[in-house]
Design a protein around this motif. Structure first.
Motif, PDB file in Angstrom:
ATOM      1  N   THR A  46       6.387  12.634   4.114  1.00 43.68           N
ATOM      2  CA  THR A  46       4.759  13.065   4.706  1.00 43.68           C
ATOM      3  C   THR A  46       4.850  14.419   4.893  1.00 43.68           C
ATOM      4  N   SER A  47       3.928  15.493   4.978  1.00 48.32           N
ATOM      5  CA  SER A  47       3.800  16.477   5.219  1.00 48.32           C
ATOM      6  C   SER A  47       2.797  16.791   6.843  1.00 48.32           C
ATOM      7  N   PHE A  48       2.804  17.825   7.551  1.00 42.92           N
ATOM      8  CA  PHE A  48       1.471  17.442   8.802  1.00 42.92           C
ATOM      9  C   PHE A  48       1.799  19.059   9.355  1.00 42.92           C
ATOM     10  N   THR A  49       0.882  19.932   9.108  1.00 44.26           N
ATOM     11  CA  THR A  49      -0.203  20.839   9.294  1.00 44.26           C
ATOM     12  C   THR A  49       0.410  21.304  10.764  1.00 44.26           C
ATOM     13  N   ASN A  50       0.788  22.078  10.819  1.00 44.34           N
ATOM     14  CA  ASN A  50       0.937  22.430  12.404  1.00 44.34           C
ATOM     15  C   ASN A  50      -0.006  22.342  13.608  1.00 44.34           C
ATOM     16  N   SER A  51      -0.072  21.827  14.429  1.00 43.22           N
ATOM     17  CA  SER A  51      -1.028  21.291  15.333  1.00 43.22           C
ATOM     18  C   SER A  51      -0.939  22.572  17.220  1.00 43.22           C
ATOM     19  N   SER A 228      -7.299   8.812  -0.541  1.00 44.55           N
ATOM     20  CA  SER A 228      -5.972   8.616  -1.724  1.00 44.55           C
ATOM     21  C   SER A 228      -6.326   8.567  -2.990  1.00 44.55           C
ATOM     22  N   ALA A 229      -5.575   8.629  -4.047  1.00 39.22           N
ATOM     23  CA  ALA A 229      -5.958   8.590  -5.711  1.00 39.22           C
ATOM     24  C   ALA A 229      -4.017   8.098  -5.402  1.00 39.22           C
ATOM     25  N   GLY A 230      -5.066   6.832  -6.844  1.00 38.53           N
ATOM     26  CA  GLY A 230      -2.838   6.506  -7.661  1.00 38.53           C
ATOM     27  C   GLY A 230      -3.184   5.810  -8.583  1.00 38.53           C
ATOM     28  N   LEU A 231      -1.892   5.952  -8.942  1.00 46.13           N
ATOM     29  CA  LEU A 231      -1.949   5.321 -10.120  1.00 46.13           C
ATOM     30  C   LEU A 231      -1.291   4.132 -10.398  1.00 46.13           C
ATOM     31  N   TYR A 240       3.427  -4.482  -9.980  1.00 47.29           N
ATOM     32  CA  TYR A 240       3.367  -3.774 -10.119  1.00 47.29           C
ATOM     33  C   TYR A 240       3.957  -3.026  -9.698  1.00 47.29           C
ATOM     34  N   ILE A 241       4.299  -1.740  -9.590  1.00 47.17           N
ATOM     35  CA  ILE A 241       3.915  -0.292  -9.073  1.00 47.17           C
ATOM     36  C   ILE A 241       3.144   0.656  -9.278  1.00 47.17           C
ATOM     37  N   ARG A 242       3.180   0.787  -7.620  1.00 44.48           N
ATOM     38  CA  ARG A 242       1.862   2.337  -7.916  1.00 44.48           C
ATOM     39  C   ARG A 242       2.653   3.536  -6.944  1.00 44.48           C
ATOM     40  N   GLY A 243       1.930   4.458  -7.534  1.00 43.03           N
ATOM     41  CA  GLY A 243       2.853   5.814  -6.759  1.00 43.03           C
ATOM     42  C   GLY A 243       0.981   6.128  -6.003  1.00 43.03           C
ATOM     43  N   ASP A 244       0.954   6.561  -4.936  1.00 40.94           N
ATOM     44  CA  ASP A 244      -0.140   7.312  -4.218  1.00 40.94           C
ATOM     45  C   ASP A 244       0.035   8.828  -3.686  1.00 40.94           C
ATOM     46  N   LEU A 245      -0.851   9.767  -3.652  1.00 38.17           N
ATOM     47  CA  LEU A 245      -1.743  10.578  -2.905  1.00 38.17           C
ATOM     48  C   LEU A 245      -2.588  10.330  -1.631  1.00 38.17           C
ATOM     49  N   LYS A 246      -2.337  10.025  -0.588  1.00 35.53           N
ATOM     50  CA  LYS A 246      -3.295  10.003   0.579  1.00 35.53           C
ATOM     51  C   LYS A 246      -3.194  11.118   1.602  1.00 35.53           C
ATOM     52  N   TYR A 271      -2.946  15.742   7.006  1.00 34.15           N
ATOM     53  CA  TYR A 271      -1.536  15.191   7.265  1.00 34.15           C
ATOM     54  C   TYR A 271      -1.396  14.846   5.497  1.00 34.15           C
ATOM     55  N   LEU A 272      -0.272  15.136   4.853  1.00 32.56           N
ATOM     56  CA  LEU A 272      -0.365  14.516   2.944  1.00 32.56           C
ATOM     57  C   LEU A 272       1.072  13.030   3.099  1.00 32.56           C
ATOM     58  N   GLN A 273       0.212  12.485   2.234  1.00 34.28           N
ATOM     59  CA  GLN A 273       1.345  11.405   2.278  1.00 34.28           C
ATOM     60  C   GLN A 273       1.877  11.743   0.874  1.00 34.28           C
ATOM     61  N   ARG A 274       3.074  10.852   0.023  1.00 30.70           N
ATOM     62  CA  ARG A 274       3.430  10.472  -0.849  1.00 30.70           C
ATOM     63  C   ARG A 274       4.036   9.240  -1.029  1.00 30.70           C
ATOM     64  N   VAL A 275       3.448   7.859  -1.313  1.00 29.83           N
ATOM     65  CA  VAL A 275       3.741   7.308  -1.574  1.00 29.83           C
ATOM     66  C   VAL A 275       3.740   6.093  -2.716  1.00 29.83           C
ATOM     67  N   LEU A 276       5.472   5.204  -2.553  1.00 24.90           N
ATOM     68  CA  LEU A 276       5.835   4.260  -4.106  1.00 24.90           C
ATOM     69  C   LEU A 276       5.644   3.069  -3.498  1.00 24.90           C
ATOM     70  N   SER A 277       4.978   2.243  -3.917  1.00 24.78           N
ATOM     71  CA  SER A 277       5.207   0.939  -3.377  1.00 24.78           C
ATOM     72  C   SER A 277       5.475  -0.103  -4.962  1.00 24.78           C
ATOM     73  N   LEU A 278       5.706  -1.262  -4.457  1.00 18.62           N
ATOM     74  CA  LEU A 278       5.804  -2.343  -5.652  1.00 18.62           C
ATOM     75  C   LEU A 278       4.947  -3.153  -4.686  1.00 18.62           C
ATOM     76  N   GLY A 279       4.385  -3.740  -6.310  1.00 21.28           N
ATOM     77  CA  GLY A 279       3.803  -5.592  -5.350  1.00 21.28           C
ATOM     78  C   GLY A 279       3.056  -6.367  -6.453  1.00 21.28           C
ATOM     79  N   GLY A 280       2.678  -7.418  -5.474  1.00 20.68           N
ATOM     80  CA  GLY A 280       2.070  -8.151  -6.744  1.00 20.68           C
ATOM     81  C   GLY A 280       0.529  -8.094  -6.745  1.00 20.68           C
ATOM     82  N   ILE A 281       0.029  -8.696  -8.017  1.00 20.17           N
ATOM     83  CA  ILE A 281      -1.298  -9.424  -7.195  1.00 20.17           C
ATOM     84  C   ILE A 281      -1.801 -10.730  -8.358  1.00 20.17           C
ATOM     85  N   PHE A 282      -2.613 -11.635  -7.878  1.00 25.44           N
ATOM     86  CA  PHE A 282      -2.557 -12.867  -8.106  1.00 25.44           C
ATOM     87  C   PHE A 282      -4.276 -13.699  -7.632  1.00 25.44           C
ATOM     88  N   ARG A 283      -4.279 -14.271  -7.992  1.00 27.97           N
ATOM     89  CA  ARG A 283      -5.661 -15.226  -7.392  1.00 27.97           C
ATOM     90  C   ARG A 283      -4.986 -16.767  -6.767  1.00 27.97           C
TER      91      ARG A 283
END
Length: 284
Positions: A46-51, A228-231, A240-246, A271-283
């Motif tokens: 994560t990156s932050f602007t000055n405050s 956020s936007a992601g692949l 799944y593997i998911r990458g996000d810019l948030k 702030y700006l996050q670069r996120v990499l996640s692992l997950g599952g999708i199910f019913r």
């Protein structure tokens, strides 16, 4: 009557053939998302602007301008999956539900870490009037936008346990596998996501201000909003593997800094996050 029975038998036969034809072509698990749940776990940088940070108490009221900060990365580490140490790295958790084919609702926790850059020089404006018996009295004075070095005996300021953003999110989800000529999406599927979220900040702030004893507890300190936007890459239907810019905005107007309830701080930043996640999708 005979003709009616004849037509009814034809209609029943057609319905039966239609059902048999549908059964002979099983629907892929990935063909529909409605009603599915998903859960993910990952890490962030994560990156932050000055405050500008304002500190108020019984013996002081001052603002530090344009303060620099950074995150506290752990790198590739076993702590990300160690249940006893999962809060040490910068982590992200989310659980959600597909309300229809393209839209999801979710709740999540972004465990970021905010560290004020030590020993930098910032501008100070305001007053400090500590009792002369306290170590912080060496900084007593009236300041009018003058430079001051942020040494540790003056100020240490971190949200490292952490800058916890607890939020709800509404997102769109689209399958773009056809753009890559992927035929069997149950084996591999490519999706894109876009979302908007809002929530509260619940940090445990590590602040040592004017040598006072720090407040060492979690505290609701403000709010945040995010886009956020992601692949999103699905494997074998359920994983799944998911990458996000948030990116977003955080406003904390009630930060606890010391043991005294009269002492507080406030700040806001992007702030700006670069996120990499692992997950599952199910019913269920």
């Amino acid at each position: 009557m005979i003709k009616i029975k004849f037509f009814l038998s034809i209609i029943l036969s057609l319905i039966t053939l239609s059902l048999l034809a549908q059964e002979s072509k099983p629907t892929r698990y990935t063909a529909s998302n409605t009603g599915k749940f998903f859960v993910s776990w990952g890490g962030n940088r994560t990156s932050f602007t000055n405050s500008d940070i304002t500190f108020k108490g019984a013996d002081y009221d001052f603002t530090l301008t344009d303060v620099k900060s950074h995150d506290k990365p752990k790198g590739w580490h076993i702590d990300y999956i160690n249940p006893g140490r999962m809060t040490i790295p910068q982590t992200n958790a989310k659980i959600g539900y597909f309300i229809n084919e393209h839209y999801t609702v979710a709740i999540g926790l972004d465990h970021m870490k905010y560290v004020m850059t030590q020993n930098q020089t910032a501008q100070i404006d305001g007053d400090i009037n500590m009792p002369i018996t306290e170590p912080g009295a060496v900084f007593n004075g009236s300041y009018n936008n003058v430079p001051i070095q942020l040494t540790q005996d003056f100020l240490k300021f971190e949200h490292t346990d952490g800058l916890n953003f607890i939020y709800s999110e509404f997102s769109r989800f689209d399958d773009i596998s056809s753009l890559f000529n992927i035929k069997n999406t149950d084996v591999f599927q490519v999706n894109i996501t876009e979302g908007i979220g809002a929530g509260v900040l619940y940090p445990k702030t590590n602040a040592t201000l004017l040598s006072k004893e720090r407040h060492d507890d979690f505290h609701i300190s403000g709010y945040g909003v995010a886009l956020s936007a992601g692949l999103h890459l699905n494997f074998f239907k359920y994983f799944y593997i998911r990458g996000d810019l948030k990116g977003g905005f955080i406003d904390m107007n009630k930060i606890r800094t010391t043991k005294s309830g009269a002492d507080s701080a406030s700040q806001s930043f992007f702030y700006l996050q670069r996120v990499l996640s692992l997950g599952g999708i199910f019913r269920l």
